[in-house]
Design an enzyme around this catalytic site. Structure first.
Site, PDB file in Angstrom:
ATOM      1  N   ASN A  48       0.901  -1.302   0.094  1.00  0.00           N
ATOM      2  CA  ASN A  48      -0.190  -0.142  -0.124  1.00  0.00           C
ATOM      3  C   ASN A  48       0.858   1.251  -0.029  1.00  0.00           C
ATOM      4  OD1 ASN A  48      -2.529  -1.624   0.069  1.00  0.00           O
ATOM      5  ND2 ASN A  48      -2.009  -1.943   2.301  1.00  0.00           N
ATOM      6  N   HIS A 139     -14.605  -2.348   5.918  1.00  0.00           N
ATOM      7  CA  HIS A 139     -13.306  -3.057   6.258  1.00  0.00           C
ATOM      8  C   HIS A 139     -13.553  -3.809   7.747  1.00  0.00           C
ATOM      9  CE1 HIS A 139      -9.086  -3.260   7.956  1.00  0.00           C
ATOM     10  NE2 HIS A 139      -8.894  -3.642   6.774  1.00  0.00           N
ATOM     11  N   GLU A 183     -16.308   4.012   3.785  1.00  0.00           N
ATOM     12  CA  GLU A 183     -14.886   4.382   3.261  1.00  0.00           C
ATOM     13  C   GLU A 183     -15.010   5.216   2.037  1.00  0.00           C
ATOM     14  OE1 GLU A 183     -12.780   0.751   2.862  1.00  0.00           O
ATOM     15  OE2 GLU A 183     -13.821  -0.213   4.437  1.00  0.00           O
ATOM     16  N   SER A 187     -10.968  -0.847   0.190  1.00  0.00           N
ATOM     17  CA  SER A 187      -9.452  -1.429   0.180  1.00  0.00           C
ATOM     18  C   SER A 187      -9.607  -2.422  -0.857  1.00  0.00           C
ATOM     19  CB  SER A 187      -9.474  -1.811   1.705  1.00  0.00           C
ATOM     20  OG  SER A 187     -10.266  -2.790   1.852  1.00  0.00           O
ATOM     21  N   ASP A 212     -13.918   6.408   6.605  1.00  0.00           N
ATOM     22  CA  ASP A 212     -12.567   5.684   6.587  1.00  0.00           C
ATOM     23  C   ASP A 212     -11.684   6.199   5.453  1.00  0.00           C
ATOM     24  OD1 ASP A 212     -10.592   3.950   6.165  1.00  0.00           O
ATOM     25  OD2 ASP A 212     -11.565   2.383   7.514  1.00  0.00           O
ATOM     26  N   HIS A 215      -7.431   4.487   2.425  1.00  0.00           N
ATOM     27  CA  HIS A 215      -6.827   4.321   1.068  1.00  0.00           C
ATOM     28  C   HIS A 215      -6.955   5.621   0.149  1.00  0.00           C
ATOM     29  CE1 HIS A 215      -5.985   0.000   1.689  1.00  0.00           C
ATOM     30  NE2 HIS A 215      -7.169   0.215   2.426  1.00  0.00           N
ATOM     31  N   LYS A 244      -0.421   3.543   4.926  1.00  0.00           N
ATOM     32  CA  LYS A 244      -0.350   3.167   3.372  1.00  0.00           C
ATOM     33  C   LYS A 244       0.315   4.387   2.637  1.00  0.00           C
ATOM     34  CE  LYS A 244      -4.475   0.943   4.992  1.00  0.00           C
ATOM     35  NZ  LYS A 244      -3.938  -0.328   5.426  1.00  0.00           N
TER      36      LYS A 244
HETATM   37  N1  PMP Z   1      -9.301   0.836   7.148  1.00  0.00           N
HETATM   38  C1  PMP Z   1      -9.175   0.151   6.074  1.00  0.00           C
HETATM   39  C2  PMP Z   1     -10.280   0.418   5.041  1.00  0.00           C
HETATM   40  C3  PMP Z   1      -8.207  -0.535   5.734  1.00  0.00           C
HETATM   41  O1  PMP Z   1      -7.711  -1.125   4.593  1.00  0.00           O
HETATM   42  C4  PMP Z   1      -7.153  -0.758   6.784  1.00  0.00           C
HETATM   43  C5  PMP Z   1      -5.729  -1.601   6.697  1.00  0.00           C
HETATM   44  N2  PMP Z   1      -5.983  -2.806   5.901  1.00  0.00           N
HETATM   45  C6  PMP Z   1      -7.337  -0.166   8.128  1.00  0.00           C
HETATM   46  C7  PMP Z   1      -8.560   0.557   8.434  1.00  0.00           C
HETATM   47  C8  PMP Z   1      -6.526  -0.660   9.185  1.00  0.00           C
HETATM   48  O2  PMP Z   1      -5.423   0.298   9.230  1.00  0.00           O
HETATM   49  P1  PMP Z   1      -3.759  -0.138   9.909  1.00  0.00           P
HETATM   50  O3  PMP Z   1      -3.209  -0.865   8.806  1.00  0.00           O
HETATM   51  O4  PMP Z   1      -3.268   1.464   9.826  1.00  0.00           O
HETATM   52  O5  PMP Z   1      -4.141  -0.591  11.032  1.00  0.00           O
END
Ligand code: PMP
Length: 393
Positions: A48, A139, A183, A187, A212, A215, A244
């Site tokens: 990422n 997520h 979001e 993701s 969220d 990304h 990311k």
């Molecule tokens: N929210 C989303 C949409 C994600 O894709 C991710 C990571 N996969 C997270 C939260 C979690 O973030 P972190 O990797 O910083 O724990």
């Protein structure tokens, strides 16, 4: 030998039979866009690190410098004596860039989502229930936050605001505070939410909007600081990560001063966890200095993604709703995703198979994530390898 080992093994065997067992795969980074594994250098399309900042000299230098000057650890939680001046400086810089009154750092995006949602759905705060409307493809950490709060999610079809509006209207007579949790960039599908429309919808229904931006941060929106700004003040809370596009680690919540002050008092994941250490803060600070100026990299990233999607479509490969730097190639079956991933690795490409429960059953895929550090030649290599390795169903 632990007491539960026989049960662990049985469970793992079941996962193997379903082609959904996972294993950890140690790798060694070789600069942005490359990774070393099993003695070979692979082109990495699975990280990422969308802007190639993880290995940027300014981040590495400031992380090292802040560790040398202020130590390896913050030594305490934020409310005890772990709030270093560095935390408040980074928070202020972030709030300025996000255009919000305040911002608050969290130790990871997972932790932020898992801990902030229960704090928001608190009955004492709301004086009643929370009615929580969530996108079906949210997520896992957002699901976890809802589950930890004990709320039942009212799920709307992925990115379908008409469905969300219907569900909100159906519940119009019910008591409770409305929340929309979604979001800005998804993701696994790499598609975007229509943030202005979401914000207008939240306004019409008096709902708190939680976005969220994991990304989107660094990649999209004004100064690359995410899409929440497109909501023109109607996104109540934007969370995002530094892990990311921002190349480091940790996460943030941006919003009103009252929101952040409330979380400092009521969010267990912030209150009871040791604060982020100086090295992590140094990388955050450096990323925030760099990211606003990277418009050319952001444009290139999206142009490459457009080319990749066009190439995949030419090969008859579905890319879900992708309109960002995340471009999935949907195989459907788990074993097909695994086989394609293996064939690509033989051709020098790291493209990891994503399977249930990360994505819904029948939608296994390879999730290709582009980085501004990839060259045009890298992209051509990827397209050539996929054309060669893909076997139509
Ligand atoms: N929210 C989303 C949409 C994600 O894709 C991710 C990571 N996969 C997270 C939260 C979690 O973030 P972190 O990797 O910083 O724990």
């Amino acid at each position: 030998m632990s007491l539960l080992d026989p049960l662990f093994r049985q469970h793992l065997d079941r996962l193997t039979q379903r082609h959904t067992r996972r294993t950890l795969l140690p790798v060694r980074p070789e600069g942005a866009g490359r990774i070393r594994r099993g003695g070979r250098t692979l082109l990495n399309f699975s990280s990422n690190d969308y802007l190639g900042l993880a290995s940027h000299p300014l981040l590495v230098e400031r992380a090292s410098d802040w560790a040398r000057r202020w130590g390896a650890g913050a030594t305490a939680s934020r409310l005890v004596c772990g709030t270093l001046e560095l935390h408040t400086e980074v928070e202020a810089k972030l709030a300025r860039l996000k255009g919000t009154e305040a911002a608050l750092l969290f130790n990871s995006g997972w932790q932020a989502n898992a801990a902030v949602l229960p704090a928001l759905f608190d009955r004492e705060l709301l004086g009643g229930d929370a009615l929580v409307f969530t996108d079906r493809l949210n997520h896992a950490s957002l699901h976890h936050g809802c589950a930890a709060a004990g709320v039942r999610q009212i799920r709307f079809r992925h990115n379908d605001l008409d469905h969300l509006e219907t569900l909100l209207a159906q519940r119009a007579g019910e008591p409770g505070t409305r929340f929309i949790v979604t979001e800005s960039v998804f993701s696994m599908d790499g598609d975007r939410a229509d943030v202005p429309a979401l914000a207008a919808l939240a306004e019409r229904h008096g709902a708190f909007l939680f976005l969220d931006e994991a990304h989107a941060t660094g990649v999209l929106g004004p100064r690359g600081m995410g899409l929440a700004a497109l909501g023109e003040g109607r996104v109540d809370l934007a969370m995002g990560t530094f892990s990311k596009a921002l190349g480091g680690f940790g996460a943030y919540v941006a919003g009103s001063r009252a929101l952040c002050d409330y979380l400092v008092n009521r969010c267990g994941g912030l209150i009871y966890a040791t604060a982020l250490p100086p090295a992590v803060l140094g990388a955050m600070d450096a990323a925030l200095d760099l990211v606003p100026a990277l418009d050319a990299e952001r444009d290139r990233l999206q142009a490459m993604a457009e080319r990749l999607r066009a190439a995949f479509h030419g090969l008859g490969i579905a890319t879900a709703g992708s309109s960002t730097q995340i471009v999935p190639a949907i195989t459907g079956a788990e074993e097909d995703a695994l086989a394609l991933s293996r064939r690509l690795e033989e051709r020098g490409i790291l493209g990891i198979a994503i399977r249930p429960p990360t994505v819904p059953p029948g939608t296994s895929r390879l999730r290709f994530a582009l980085s501004a550090a990839h060259t045009d030649a890298d992209l051509e290599t990827l397209v050539g390898a996929v054309a060669d390795a893909w076997t139509p169903a």
